[in-house]
Design an enzyme around this catalytic site. Structure first.
Site, short mmCIF file in Angstrom:
data_model
loop_
_atom_site.label_atom_id
_atom_site.label_comp_id
_atom_site.label_asym_id
_atom_site.label_seq_id
_atom_site.Cartn_x
_atom_site.Cartn_y
_atom_site.Cartn_z
N CYS A 1 43.68 39.51 42.02
CA CYS A 1 44.84 38.80 41.48
C CYS A 1 45.88 38.50 42.57
O CYS A 1 45.64 37.62 43.39
CB CYS A 1 45.41 39.58 40.31
SG CYS A 1 46.34 38.53 39.19
N HIS B 1 41.33 41.62 37.00
CA HIS B 1 41.54 43.00 37.44
C HIS B 1 40.38 43.91 37.04
O HIS B 1 40.46 44.59 36.01
CB HIS B 1 42.79 43.57 36.77
CG HIS B 1 44.07 42.99 37.25
ND1 HIS B 1 44.82 43.56 38.24
CD2 HIS B 1 44.73 41.88 36.87
CE1 HIS B 1 45.91 42.83 38.45
NE2 HIS B 1 45.88 41.81 37.63
N GLU C 1 39.72 46.73 38.11
CA GLU C 1 40.18 48.12 38.14
C GLU C 1 40.88 48.52 36.84
O GLU C 1 41.15 49.71 36.63
CB GLU C 1 41.08 48.35 39.36
CG GLU C 1 42.51 47.85 39.26
CD GLU C 1 42.67 46.32 39.34
OE1 GLU C 1 41.65 45.60 39.46
OE2 GLU C 1 43.81 45.85 39.26
N1 GLN Z 1 51.38 36.32 38.95
C1 GLN Z 1 51.23 37.20 40.08
C2 GLN Z 1 51.52 36.46 41.40
O1 GLN Z 1 51.62 35.29 41.40
C3 GLN Z 1 49.84 37.81 40.13
C4 GLN Z 1 49.61 38.64 38.89
C5 GLN Z 1 48.72 39.82 39.08
O2 GLN Z 1 48.45 40.28 40.21
N2 GLN Z 1 48.31 40.39 37.96
O3 GLN Z 1 51.64 37.08 42.39
#
Ligand code: GLN
Length: 195
Positions: A79, A170, A172
């Site tokens: 992410c 994610h 994890e």
């Molecule tokens: N929206 C976050 C970003 O732009 C990422 C979200 C996440 O890591 N769950 O950094």
């Protein structure tokens, strides 16, 4: 084998727990001296990419970690970790800029802020893999050296380029360790190739 988990902000402890479940040794990277000792792979967790990017620079971790990745250290970005690794981020400047992908932050919009589904990821697991998305990005486009591992509704959400593995979701935050095991195999392979 020892995995360093970037622990400046966000969902890093969950990665530690998942590695513990696999019996893999890991440690948290919070400051420059944490990376003085050798380690074999790096995890960049989810969180807020802007905040993590700023802290990386402030704590003097940016250049040494970028150099390690560029010299072949396996890295797994989930992410925000994916965003931090991307060469291009739509509408803003890149952070580590090491992986040949263009990402769109918060791509799913408010309506789909967070959701879970499950999908077949042939290159990673024989069984369907549960996927948890939280204010997730997606990958708009990839360079020719990037292997797409998963597309959902026409959007790339998992990919690999050599020593770099990224997921918009994610792993994890689920009990399923398929992606983590895939990453650990990348680390093992790098270790054997180097010995
Ligand atoms: N929206 C976050 C970003 O732009 C990422 C979200 C996440 O890591 N769950 O950094």
């Amino acid at each position: 084998m020892k995995i360093g988990i970037l622990a400046l902000q966000g969902a890093f402890i969950e990665h530690k727990h998942a590695l513990d479940r696999l019996g893999i040794e890991s440690f948290e990277i919070r400051q420059r001296r944490d990376i003085a000792k050798p380690f074999d792979g790096l995890i960049i967790p989810g969180g807020e990419s802007t905040v993590i990017g700023r802290l990386l620079r402030k704590l003097d971790l940016f250049e040494p970690l970028k150099a390690k990745i560029e010299s072949g250290m396996p890295v797994f970005g989930t992410c925000a970790g994916l965003i931090l690794l991307a060469k291009n981020i739509e509408g803003e400047a890149a952070h580590l800029g090491v992986m040949d992908i263009t990402v769109r932050r918060n791509a799913y919009g408010r309506q789909y802020d967070s959701f879970s589904i499950s999908a077949d990821v042939a290159k990673v697991s024989e069984k369907p893999v549960p996927l948890v998305f939280i204010r997730a990005p997606w990958i708009e486009s990839v360079g020719k050296d990037v292997d797409v591992l998963l597309e959902l509704d026409g959007h790339i959400v998992a990919a690999r380029q050599n020593n770099m593995l990224v997921t918009a979701f994610h792993p994890e935050l689920t009990d399923n360790t398929a992606f983590l095991e895939y990453f650990i195999n990348m680390v093992k392979k790098t270790k054997t190739d180097r010995n």
